[in-house]
Motif scaffolding. Structure first.
Motif, mmCIF file in Angstrom:
data_model
loop_
_atom_site.group_PDB
_atom_site.id
_atom_site.type_symbol
_atom_site.label_atom_id
_atom_site.label_comp_id
_atom_site.label_asym_id
_atom_site.label_seq_id
_atom_site.Cartn_x
_atom_site.Cartn_y
_atom_site.Cartn_z
ATOM 1 N N ILE A 63 -4.366 65.663 50.855
ATOM 2 C CA ILE A 63 -4.493 64.748 49.711
ATOM 3 C C ILE A 63 -5.951 64.332 49.596
ATOM 4 O O ILE A 63 -6.512 63.756 50.518
ATOM 5 C CB ILE A 63 -3.610 63.502 49.893
ATOM 6 C CG1 ILE A 63 -2.142 63.905 50.034
ATOM 7 C CG2 ILE A 63 -3.799 62.536 48.723
ATOM 8 C CD1 ILE A 63 -1.212 62.758 50.384
ATOM 9 N N LEU A 66 -6.083 60.586 44.416
ATOM 10 C CA LEU A 66 -5.552 59.222 44.435
ATOM 11 C C LEU A 66 -6.299 58.319 43.464
ATOM 12 O O LEU A 66 -5.683 57.540 42.740
ATOM 13 C CB LEU A 66 -5.618 58.636 45.843
ATOM 14 C CG LEU A 66 -4.611 59.190 46.836
ATOM 15 C CD1 LEU A 66 -4.912 58.666 48.229
ATOM 16 C CD2 LEU A 66 -3.196 58.858 46.428
ATOM 17 N N VAL A 88 2.033 56.325 49.787
ATOM 18 C CA VAL A 88 2.108 57.524 48.950
ATOM 19 C C VAL A 88 3.436 58.201 49.271
ATOM 20 O O VAL A 88 3.735 58.448 50.437
ATOM 21 C CB VAL A 88 0.944 58.496 49.235
ATOM 22 C CG1 VAL A 88 1.076 59.756 48.388
ATOM 23 C CG2 VAL A 88 -0.393 57.819 48.990
ATOM 24 N N ILE A 129 5.660 61.512 48.907
ATOM 25 C CA ILE A 129 5.491 62.948 48.677
ATOM 26 C C ILE A 129 6.863 63.595 48.526
ATOM 27 O O ILE A 129 7.741 63.401 49.370
ATOM 28 C CB ILE A 129 4.742 63.607 49.858
ATOM 29 C CG1 ILE A 129 3.380 62.941 50.076
ATOM 30 C CG2 ILE A 129 4.620 65.111 49.663
ATOM 31 C CD1 ILE A 129 2.378 63.139 48.971
ATOM 32 N N GLU A 153 4.096 67.349 46.814
ATOM 33 C CA GLU A 153 3.360 66.805 45.670
ATOM 34 C C GLU A 153 3.522 65.288 45.658
ATOM 35 O O GLU A 153 4.561 64.766 46.061
ATOM 36 C CB GLU A 153 3.887 67.385 44.351
ATOM 37 C CG GLU A 153 3.629 68.863 44.176
ATOM 38 C CD GLU A 153 2.149 69.210 44.033
ATOM 39 O OE1 GLU A 153 1.388 68.385 43.468
ATOM 40 O OE2 GLU A 153 1.760 70.295 44.497
ATOM 41 N N ILE A 154 2.512 64.588 45.141
ATOM 42 C CA ILE A 154 2.599 63.129 45.027
ATOM 43 C C ILE A 154 3.647 62.780 43.981
ATOM 44 O O ILE A 154 3.539 63.174 42.823
ATOM 45 C CB ILE A 154 1.242 62.498 44.670
ATOM 46 C CG1 ILE A 154 0.230 62.746 45.788
ATOM 47 C CG2 ILE A 154 1.402 60.993 44.406
ATOM 48 C CD1 ILE A 154 -1.176 62.273 45.474
ATOM 49 N N VAL A 178 3.023 56.339 44.024
ATOM 50 C CA VAL A 178 2.169 55.524 44.874
ATOM 51 C C VAL A 178 2.615 54.080 44.698
ATOM 52 O O VAL A 178 2.728 53.592 43.572
ATOM 53 C CB VAL A 178 0.673 55.685 44.540
ATOM 54 C CG1 VAL A 178 -0.182 54.790 45.417
ATOM 55 C CG2 VAL A 178 0.246 57.144 44.684
#
Length: 163
Positions: A76, A81, A135, A137, A141-142, A145
């Motif tokens: 990441i 972010l 975060v 996942i 993938e994010i 948040v």
């Protein structure tokens, strides 16, 4: 090193130290067991194994042979972010906080201090003590948040999820 304790309930449990490629400069604080793949997920808080501080990497360690895959399972970037929060209150708080600490490098906004896997959804949760957020996942993938707000989160260092 990773330390394995075999038969820990015995009077004299067997302790085995497994050498890894991690060094002090990687600053490992986060490890979680991935039951589905019988492996450990290990997050670096500082440099990744290639010496890069602009990305935070999570590596896998097989519990069959205790070998760490030097190719990150997940990486990441700070920029990714920052783009999520571009122009919002979080970004401005982040910058102010880092400047107060005397850190002019505004890229240092993410420091993984705990990992957890959601028991039902199997999403990976990564807690950051810097700037107090999680975060989430999903499939590498994010997904989300989550900002942690309030005095209870002055320096979050641990996390657990229950079913």
């Amino acid at each position: 090193n990773l330390t394995q304790i075999v038969s820990f309930e015995d009077k004299k449990p067997k302790v085995i130290a497994h050498k890894t490629t991690f060094k002090k400069k990687n600053d490992i604080e986060s490890i979680v067991y991935d039951e589905a793949k019988h492996q450990l997920l290990i997050a670096v808080k500082a440099e990744d194994l290639k010496g890069n501080e602009n990305k935070k990497a999570i590596y896998t360690c097989s519990l069959t042979d205790f070998k760490v895959d030097e190719n990150p399972y997940l990486s990441i970037s700070h920029q990714k972010l920052l783009n999520i929060f571009k122009g919002d209150r979080w970004e401005e708080l982040s910058k102010a906080f880092l400047k107060k600490l005397g850190n002019e490098n505004l890229n240092k906004v993410f420091s993984p201090t705990a990992l957890a896997i959601h028991p039902q959804e199997k999403d990976l949760y990564i807690l950051s003590s810097t700037n107090n957020f999680i975060v989430v996942i999903h499939q590498q993938e994010i997904k989300q948040v989550i900002s942690l707000v309030g005095n209870a989160f002055t320096q979050p260092e641990g996390m657990a999820l229950n079913s």
